[in-house]
Motif scaffolding. Structure first.
Motif, PDB file in Angstrom:
ATOM      1  N   ALA A 112       0.844  -1.196   0.000  1.00 52.96           N
ATOM      2  CA  ALA A 112       0.000   0.000   0.000  1.00 52.96           C
ATOM      3  C   ALA A 112       0.879   1.247   0.000  1.00 52.96           C
ATOM      4  O   ALA A 112       0.598   2.230  -0.696  1.00 52.96           O
ATOM      5  CB  ALA A 112      -0.925  -0.009   1.219  1.00 52.96           C
ATOM      6  N   ASP A 113       1.980   1.216   0.784  1.00 54.21           N
ATOM      7  CA  ASP A 113       2.918   2.339   0.798  1.00 54.21           C
ATOM      8  C   ASP A 113       3.508   2.605  -0.582  1.00 54.21           C
ATOM      9  O   ASP A 113       3.708   3.756  -0.974  1.00 54.21           O
ATOM     10  CB  ASP A 113       4.069   2.047   1.772  1.00 54.21           C
ATOM     11  N   ARG A 114       3.811   1.533  -1.298  1.00 51.17           N
ATOM     12  CA  ARG A 114       4.415   1.688  -2.626  1.00 51.17           C
ATOM     13  C   ARG A 114       3.387   2.200  -3.645  1.00 51.17           C
ATOM     14  O   ARG A 114       3.693   3.028  -4.497  1.00 51.17           O
ATOM     15  CB  ARG A 114       4.963   0.353  -3.125  1.00 51.17           C
ATOM     16  N   THR A 115       2.170   1.670  -3.550  1.00 50.18           N
ATOM     17  CA  THR A 115       1.161   1.894  -4.580  1.00 50.18           C
ATOM     18  C   THR A 115       0.553   3.285  -4.532  1.00 50.18           C
ATOM     19  O   THR A 115       0.104   3.804  -5.565  1.00 50.18           O
ATOM     20  CB  THR A 115       0.040   0.834  -4.444  1.00 50.18           C
ATOM     21  N   VAL A 116       0.552   3.894  -3.359  1.00 47.79           N
ATOM     22  CA  VAL A 116      -0.157   5.171  -3.220  1.00 47.79           C
ATOM     23  C   VAL A 116       0.382   6.224  -4.180  1.00 47.79           C
ATOM     24  O   VAL A 116      -0.386   7.056  -4.689  1.00 47.79           O
ATOM     25  CB  VAL A 116      -0.108   5.659  -1.750  1.00 47.79           C
ATOM     26  N   LEU A 117       1.663   6.206  -4.492  1.00 46.20           N
ATOM     27  CA  LEU A 117       2.199   7.188  -5.427  1.00 46.20           C
ATOM     28  C   LEU A 117       1.642   6.985  -6.831  1.00 46.20           C
ATOM     29  O   LEU A 117       1.385   7.954  -7.551  1.00 46.20           O
ATOM     30  CB  LEU A 117       3.723   7.148  -5.452  1.00 46.20           C
ATOM     31  N   SER A 118       1.445   5.726  -7.223  1.00 48.94           N
ATOM     32  CA  SER A 118       0.860   5.467  -8.540  1.00 48.94           C
ATOM     33  C   SER A 118      -0.553   6.028  -8.626  1.00 48.94           C
ATOM     34  O   SER A 118      -0.961   6.573  -9.655  1.00 48.94           O
ATOM     35  CB  SER A 118       0.844   3.952  -8.813  1.00 48.94           C
ATOM     36  N   VAL A 119      -1.321   5.891  -7.542  1.00 49.64           N
ATOM     37  CA  VAL A 119      -2.689   6.406  -7.523  1.00 49.64           C
ATOM     38  C   VAL A 119      -2.693   7.931  -7.539  1.00 49.64           C
ATOM     39  O   VAL A 119      -3.500   8.565  -8.213  1.00 49.64           O
ATOM     40  CB  VAL A 119      -3.440   5.879  -6.281  1.00 49.64           C
ATOM     41  N   ALA A 120      -1.762   8.517  -6.783  1.00 48.15           N
ATOM     42  CA  ALA A 120      -1.715   9.978  -6.672  1.00 48.15           C
ATOM     43  C   ALA A 120      -0.959  10.641  -7.814  1.00 48.15           C
ATOM     44  O   ALA A 120      -0.964  11.880  -7.921  1.00 48.15           O
ATOM     45  CB  ALA A 120      -1.059  10.359  -5.337  1.00 48.15           C
ATOM     46  N   ALA A 121      -0.319   9.858  -8.677  1.00 43.71           N
ATOM     47  CA  ALA A 121       0.557  10.412  -9.715  1.00 43.71           C
ATOM     48  C   ALA A 121      -0.120  11.451 -10.602  1.00 43.71           C
ATOM     49  O   ALA A 121       0.475  12.502 -10.875  1.00 43.71           O
ATOM     50  CB  ALA A 121       1.130   9.273 -10.569  1.00 43.71           C
ATOM     51  N   GLN A 168      -2.527  13.580  -9.965  1.00 43.27           N
ATOM     52  CA  GLN A 168      -2.676  14.835  -9.226  1.00 43.27           C
ATOM     53  C   GLN A 168      -1.331  15.512  -9.018  1.00 43.27           C
ATOM     54  O   GLN A 168      -1.205  16.741  -9.142  1.00 43.27           O
ATOM     55  CB  GLN A 168      -3.349  14.584  -7.877  1.00 43.27           C
ATOM     56  N   LEU A 169      -0.307  14.724  -8.681  1.00 45.27           N
ATOM     57  CA  LEU A 169       1.029  15.277  -8.500  1.00 45.27           C
ATOM     58  C   LEU A 169       1.543  15.896  -9.810  1.00 45.27           C
ATOM     59  O   LEU A 169       2.125  16.985  -9.818  1.00 45.27           O
ATOM     60  CB  LEU A 169       1.984  14.189  -8.015  1.00 45.27           C
ATOM     61  N   ALA A 170       1.358  15.164 -10.906  1.00 42.64           N
ATOM     62  CA  ALA A 170       1.829  15.654 -12.207  1.00 42.64           C
ATOM     63  C   ALA A 170       1.137  16.958 -12.582  1.00 42.64           C
ATOM     64  O   ALA A 170       1.778  17.896 -13.096  1.00 42.64           O
ATOM     65  CB  ALA A 170       1.598  14.596 -13.283  1.00 42.64           C
ATOM     66  N   SER A 189      -8.967  10.884  -4.284  1.00 40.82           N
ATOM     67  CA  SER A 189      -9.949  11.660  -5.053  1.00 40.82           C
ATOM     68  C   SER A 189     -10.825  12.522  -4.156  1.00 40.82           C
ATOM     69  O   SER A 189     -11.327  13.565  -4.589  1.00 40.82           O
ATOM     70  CB  SER A 189     -10.831  10.725  -5.891  1.00 40.82           C
ATOM     71  N   THR A 190     -11.002  12.108  -2.898  1.00 44.51           N
ATOM     72  CA  THR A 190     -11.862  12.858  -1.976  1.00 44.51           C
ATOM     73  C   THR A 190     -11.100  13.952  -1.234  1.00 44.51           C
ATOM     74  O   THR A 190     -11.571  15.093  -1.124  1.00 44.51           O
ATOM     75  CB  THR A 190     -12.514  11.904  -0.951  1.00 44.51           C
ATOM     76  N   TRP A 191      -9.900  13.620  -0.729  1.00 44.56           N
ATOM     77  CA  TRP A 191      -9.175  14.551   0.137  1.00 44.56           C
ATOM     78  C   TRP A 191      -7.843  15.029  -0.440  1.00 44.56           C
ATOM     79  O   TRP A 191      -7.154  15.828   0.176  1.00 44.56           O
ATOM     80  CB  TRP A 191      -8.927  13.921   1.502  1.00 44.56           C
ATOM     81  N   GLY A 192      -7.450  14.511  -1.605  1.00 40.22           N
ATOM     82  CA  GLY A 192      -6.213  14.959  -2.221  1.00 40.22           C
ATOM     83  C   GLY A 192      -5.047  14.019  -1.983  1.00 40.22           C
ATOM     84  O   GLY A 192      -5.102  13.119  -1.136  1.00 40.22           O
ATOM     85  N   TRP A 193      -3.967  14.230  -2.736  1.00 45.44           N
ATOM     86  CA  TRP A 193      -2.854  13.293  -2.708  1.00 45.44           C
ATOM     87  C   TRP A 193      -2.135  13.251  -1.360  1.00 45.44           C
ATOM     88  O   TRP A 193      -1.621  12.196  -0.950  1.00 45.44           O
ATOM     89  CB  TRP A 193      -1.872  13.595  -3.832  1.00 45.44           C
ATOM     90  N   ARG A 194      -2.106  14.353  -0.630  1.00 43.56           N
ATOM     91  CA  ARG A 194      -1.434  14.343   0.671  1.00 43.56           C
ATOM     92  C   ARG A 194      -2.144  13.411   1.659  1.00 43.56           C
ATOM     93  O   ARG A 194      -1.500  12.734   2.473  1.00 43.56           O
ATOM     94  CB  ARG A 194      -1.349  15.764   1.239  1.00 43.56           C
ATOM     95  N   ALA A 195      -3.449  13.353   1.572  1.00 46.37           N
ATOM     96  CA  ALA A 195      -4.213  12.474   2.461  1.00 46.37           C
ATOM     97  C   ALA A 195      -3.863  11.010   2.223  1.00 46.37           C
ATOM     98  O   ALA A 195      -3.857  10.202   3.166  1.00 46.37           O
ATOM     99  CB  ALA A 195      -5.708  12.699   2.257  1.00 46.37           C
ATOM    100  N   THR A 211      -9.816   9.291 -11.519  1.00 43.26           N
ATOM    101  CA  THR A 211      -8.983   8.632 -10.513  1.00 43.26           C
ATOM    102  C   THR A 211      -9.683   7.450  -9.874  1.00 43.26           C
ATOM    103  O   THR A 211      -9.137   6.348  -9.787  1.00 43.26           O
ATOM    104  CB  THR A 211      -8.576   9.645  -9.417  1.00 43.26           C
ATOM    105  N   LEU A 212     -10.927   7.649  -9.421  1.00 42.43           N
ATOM    106  CA  LEU A 212     -11.648   6.563  -8.768  1.00 42.43           C
ATOM    107  C   LEU A 212     -11.940   5.436  -9.754  1.00 42.43           C
ATOM    108  O   LEU A 212     -11.793   4.254  -9.431  1.00 42.43           O
ATOM    109  CB  LEU A 212     -12.947   7.087  -8.152  1.00 42.43           C
ATOM    110  N   GLY A 213     -12.327   5.777 -10.977  1.00 39.54           N
ATOM    111  CA  GLY A 213     -12.604   4.754 -11.981  1.00 39.54           C
ATOM    112  C   GLY A 213     -11.382   3.937 -12.336  1.00 39.54           C
ATOM    113  O   GLY A 213     -11.457   2.711 -12.490  1.00 39.54           O
ATOM    114  N   SER A 214     -10.229   4.602 -12.464  1.00 38.75           N
ATOM    115  CA  SER A 214      -9.004   3.867 -12.785  1.00 38.75           C
ATOM    116  C   SER A 214      -8.614   2.951 -11.632  1.00 38.75           C
ATOM    117  O   SER A 214      -8.082   1.853 -11.840  1.00 38.75           O
ATOM    118  CB  SER A 214      -7.863   4.841 -13.096  1.00 38.75           C
ATOM    119  N   GLY A 215      -8.894   3.378 -10.393  1.00 43.03           N
ATOM    120  CA  GLY A 215      -8.614   2.515  -9.246  1.00 43.03           C
ATOM    121  C   GLY A 215      -9.463   1.262  -9.273  1.00 43.03           C
ATOM    122  O   GLY A 215      -8.979   0.159  -8.980  1.00 43.03           O
ATOM    123  N   LEU A 216     -10.738   1.393  -9.646  1.00 44.49           N
ATOM    124  CA  LEU A 216     -11.615   0.226  -9.727  1.00 44.49           C
ATOM    125  C   LEU A 216     -11.218  -0.687 -10.884  1.00 44.49           C
ATOM    126  O   LEU A 216     -11.192  -1.912 -10.753  1.00 44.49           O
ATOM    127  CB  LEU A 216     -13.064   0.686  -9.871  1.00 44.49           C
TER     128      LEU A 216
END
Length: 433
Positions: free
Chosen positions: A24-33, A35-37, A159-165, A260-265
């Motif tokens: 989960a620690d590793r994957t979170v950056l891929s999900v947040a990428a 927004q970060l970009a 998607s709800t609270w932002g990449w920092r969350a 973001t949410l759709g790509s996660g699903l």
């Protein structure tokens, strides 16, 4: 199982829980990428560098981490390392630019470096040979289950609270697991719930209960041609699965315009398939064949080559006409790779010299991390140049073809070799299976 005791399966569950948090620690950056970009104005090439930062430090620490696992032991090394996972994630949550983001990912790579090696070492210590398929599938399957659970959960948080969350969430989760690890993990010699019957079961079944280093642990591993072949074969597997792990959410968003949410699903479904396939085929079926009298090395050779061959279907995902079709090809590919994974991770415990399971696993994961770093950066560059993920995914399929050849060579029967044993040679000693 009740007459023998269940301490070993409690340890297996603890290792699996650790890898759920680890990935989960590793994957979170891929999900947040995305927004970060958007926030920092990164191109795909720059994003690839950021995504690969974890793999740089993770790969560089594999050999020393493997030696430390053998020398210091699984318990104490990870008491420190697991705590650092949480620190690294929380540090990234407050990052204000590229520099601190990369530093945070580098620290996370160093901190997480020992855990997969520790899981392989602990499994060789805690489980007899005929149970290692299920035990290895339990902890490695957790890396797939982490994506089943983590991708939609993290996508919802981000998607709800932002990449920092997202990074705050994984940081707190890591610190909670650190407390559980301090409380629960013990080696067989000091475990309060390991009874005499279960201890005898481990020893009689080939568990490395008293596996201790004899002199240098790195020298015989680095001098072993077989262990280098093992490492390169695993690097091919790692290249493909980590390209998918790192780029799948971005692939669905850029290729098919999902949010973001759709790509996660979309990304979660292939990992569900992978989790089920690993536990049912890579673990249970392999153990059943070994208990039924099949040559353990032949079983692993068949599972590895067939799994990687199915995994090569990732080459078709990049040219799929729509999201559901791409998800189908991804599911087939990850299912095949997941079946191969327990066999691959069981090899250090079977082929390593005495006391050097951690070092052998370190060599294997070092090659894996080097391939991953290359693959993540190369995939971003090639997708940017070609305008799609078709070419990068086809290249990943070709890499898996090379892995099949390496594993066939590694596990091919040798002249004069007993059916259920690996040969003993200087610098390449293996336990009888």
């Amino acid at each position: 199982m009740s007459s023998l005791g269940r301490a070993r399966w409690g340890i297996g569950a603890l290792l699996a829980g650790g890898l759920l948090v680890n990935f989960a620690d590793r994957t979170v950056l891929s999900v947040a990428a995305p927004q970060l970009a958007d926030e920092f104005g990164w191109s795909l090439s720059r994003l690839g560098v950021v995504l690969a930062a974890f793999s740089w430090s993770y790969g560089l620490v594999q050999l020393p981490a493997g030696a430390l696992v053998d020398r210091i032991g699984v318990k104490w090394l990870n008491r420190v390392a697991v705590t650092l996972w949480g620190v690294a994630s929380l540090l990234l949550a407050v990052a204000g630019g590229l520099g601190l983001i990369i530093v945070s990912r580098l620290l996370l790579g160093i901190a997480e470096g020992p855990f997969m090696l520790s899981a392989a070492k602990a499994t060789a210590t805690w489980f007899p040979t005929a149970e290692r398929g299920r035990a290895t599938a339990l902890f490695d399957g957790a890396t797939k289950l982490a994506n089943v659970i983590g991708l939609p959960v993290l996508a919802l948080v981000v998607s709800t609270w932002g990449w920092r969350a997202g990074f705050q969430f994984t940081g707190v989760l890591s610190l909670l697991f650190a407390a559980v690890w301090w409380w629960r993990y013990r080696d067989p010699a000091e475990h309060p719930r390991l009874g005499a019957a279960e201890r005898a079961h481990l020893a009689a079944g080939g568990a490395r209960v008293t596996d201790r280093p004899r002199g240098s642990v790195l020298r015989p591993v680095l001098r072993s041609g077989r262990l280098w072949t093992m490492a390169l074969g695993f690097a091919c597997y790692g290249y493909a699965i980590n390209v998918v792990l790192t780029w799948m959410p971005e692939f669905f968003q850029r290729q098919f315009g999902t949010r973001t949410l759709g790509s996660g699903l979309y990304s979660a479904v292939p990992w569900i398939v992978a989790t089920v396939a690993e536990l049912a085929l890579g673990g249970w079926l392999a153990d059943r064949l070994v208990r039924g009298g099949r040559d353990p090395m032949k079983v692993r050779r068949t599972v590895l080559t067939c799994g990687l061959a199915v995994g090569a279907s990732v080459g078709l995902a990049g040219t799929a006409p729509n999201g559901p079709a791409a998800m189908g090809w991804m599911s087939l590919s990850l299912g095949g790779l997941a079946v191969a994974a327990p066999a691959a991770w069981s090899l250090p415990g079977l082929l390593a010299p005495p006391g050097a399971v951690g070092a052998a696993g370190g060599l294997m994961n070092f090659a894996n991390a080097a391939a991953t770093t290359t693959g993540v950066v190369f995939t971003g560059w090639l997708a940017e140049v070609t305008g799609s993920f078709g070419a990068p995914f086809v290249f990943a399929a070709a890499v898996l073809g090379a892995g099949i050849l390496l594993y066939r060579r590694l596990l091919a029967p040798r002249p004069g070799q007993a059916p259920a044993a690996a040969p003993r040679t200087e610098g390449d000693e293996a336990l009888a299976l």
